[in-house]
Scaffold this motif. Structure first.
Motif, short mmCIF file in Angstrom:
data_model
loop_
_atom_site.label_atom_id
_atom_site.label_comp_id
_atom_site.label_asym_id
_atom_site.label_seq_id
_atom_site.Cartn_x
_atom_site.Cartn_y
_atom_site.Cartn_z
N GLN A 149 4.46 -1.52 -6.98
CA GLN A 149 4.44 -2.59 -5.98
C GLN A 149 5.47 -3.66 -6.32
OE1 GLN A 149 0.73 -4.35 -4.62
NE2 GLN A 149 -0.46 -2.68 -5.53
N PHE B 24 -3.66 0.44 -3.74
CA PHE B 24 -3.35 1.78 -3.24
C PHE B 24 -2.06 2.32 -3.88
CE2 PHE B 24 -5.75 0.99 1.00
CZ PHE B 24 -6.94 1.32 0.37
N HIS C 274 0.83 -1.21 0.00
CA HIS C 274 0.00 0.00 0.00
C HIS C 274 0.86 1.26 0.00
CE1 HIS C 274 -3.40 -2.48 0.39
NE2 HIS C 274 -3.70 -2.32 1.66
N ASP D 224 -0.41 -6.35 -3.29
CA ASP D 224 -1.83 -6.30 -2.94
C ASP D 224 -2.59 -5.74 -4.13
OD1 ASP D 224 -4.43 -5.47 -1.90
OD2 ASP D 224 -3.58 -5.81 0.09
N ARG E 17 -6.62 -3.81 -3.24
CA ARG E 17 -6.85 -2.39 -2.99
C ARG E 17 -6.17 -1.50 -4.04
NH1 ARG E 17 -8.44 -1.50 2.39
NH2 ARG E 17 -9.66 -3.29 3.06
#
Length: 268
Positions: A114, A108, A72, A103, A106
């Motif tokens: 990521q 984010f 995130h 992830d 989500r």
């Protein structure tokens, strides 16, 4: 509350979360009182990892921590991020790199960002010979693709924290030699029913327990906290649920998972 005559180690506590600001020391004391000690705090960003490292230093032998960047927060990484994590990892209370991973639930942080910072942290763990504390949500294929080339090199070990995945995913993780963290999700009659069967497939020398506090409060606690906040003192309840699934005693599960956690994180 379930009583346990053996020590339990909570491998995942978000103790720097704002919900603990008013009674953090008391949360630690309550955990110790019911035999949950040491606690391993979870680092999720540069700032959070630094704060957790400083806090854990106040409780030598009772609190340890990880240092890492949660997917995130990957969007906030800079050219200084790895230097910060490398510096923190020299502290005796820092026992793993993470929470890091992917992830895609989500999103984010952008997925390419990521992936970049997940691999950067894997490489850092290899460099420092530190275990990895991993997060994966709806990103299994990319997660395995990035992680797999590094496994089996040197002394790199990794735990998939808060596992809630499928039988096929668990089989892949175990085949890769990964450890598995089980939370109070196993106590959720709605979402965690499949875990009650899957936990039987995890060898005891690969199984560890965690609360992921303040999240994932066990839904079947006989007396639920009024604010809904989870905390490490509830880990014996998770251990009892796992023991029920395995047909073992809570003490047997506590002894095995504690031994596994001590070995994995290098705790004395």
């Amino acid at each position: 509350m379930v009583g346990v005559n053996k020590q339990l180690i909570d491998i995942g506590v978000n103790l720097m979360h704002r919900s603990f600001e008013g009674d953090r020391d008391e949360v630690v004391a309550r955990a110790i009182e019911v035999g949950v000690s040491p606690l391993i705090l979870t680092g999720t960003s540069e700032r959070n990892s630094d704060t957790a490292t400083r806090y854990a230093a106040k409780f030598p032998g009772q609190l340890f921590t990880t240092a890492g960047i949660h997917p995130h927060d990957a969007r906030n990484c800079t050219g200084q991020t790895l230097d910060t994590l490398r510096r923190l990892a020299t502290k005796p209370q820092v026992v793993a790199i993470g929470e890091c991973g992917l992830d895609y639930n989500r999103d984010f942080s952008p997925r390419d960002i990521q992936r970049k910072w997940f691999e950067e942290q894997i490489q850092l763990a290899c460099e420092l010979e530190k275990p990895l504390f991993l997060h994966e949500r709806e990103a299994h294929l990319d997660f395995v693709r990035i992680l797999k080339p590094y496994l089996g090199k040197g002394n790199v070990k990794a735990v998939v924290h808060c596992f809630t995945g499928s039988a096929q995913e668990l089989e892949v993780y175990l085949r890769l030699g990964l450890h598995i963290g089980i939370t109070g999700w196993i106590c959720d009659e709605r979402r965690g029913r499949h875990l009650r069967e899957l936990v039987k497939r995890i060898p005891l020398d690969r199984l560890m327990l965690e609360t992921d506090a303040p999240f994932l409060t066990p839904r079947d606690l006989p007396v639920k906290p009024q604010d809904g906040r989870n905390e490490p003192m509830f880990l014996p309840h998770v251990a009892a649920a796992v023991a029920s699934c395995l047909g073992a005693t809570v003490e047997e599960v506590a002894e095995a998972t504690t031994s596994t956690a001590r070995s994995f994180f290098g705790l004395r």
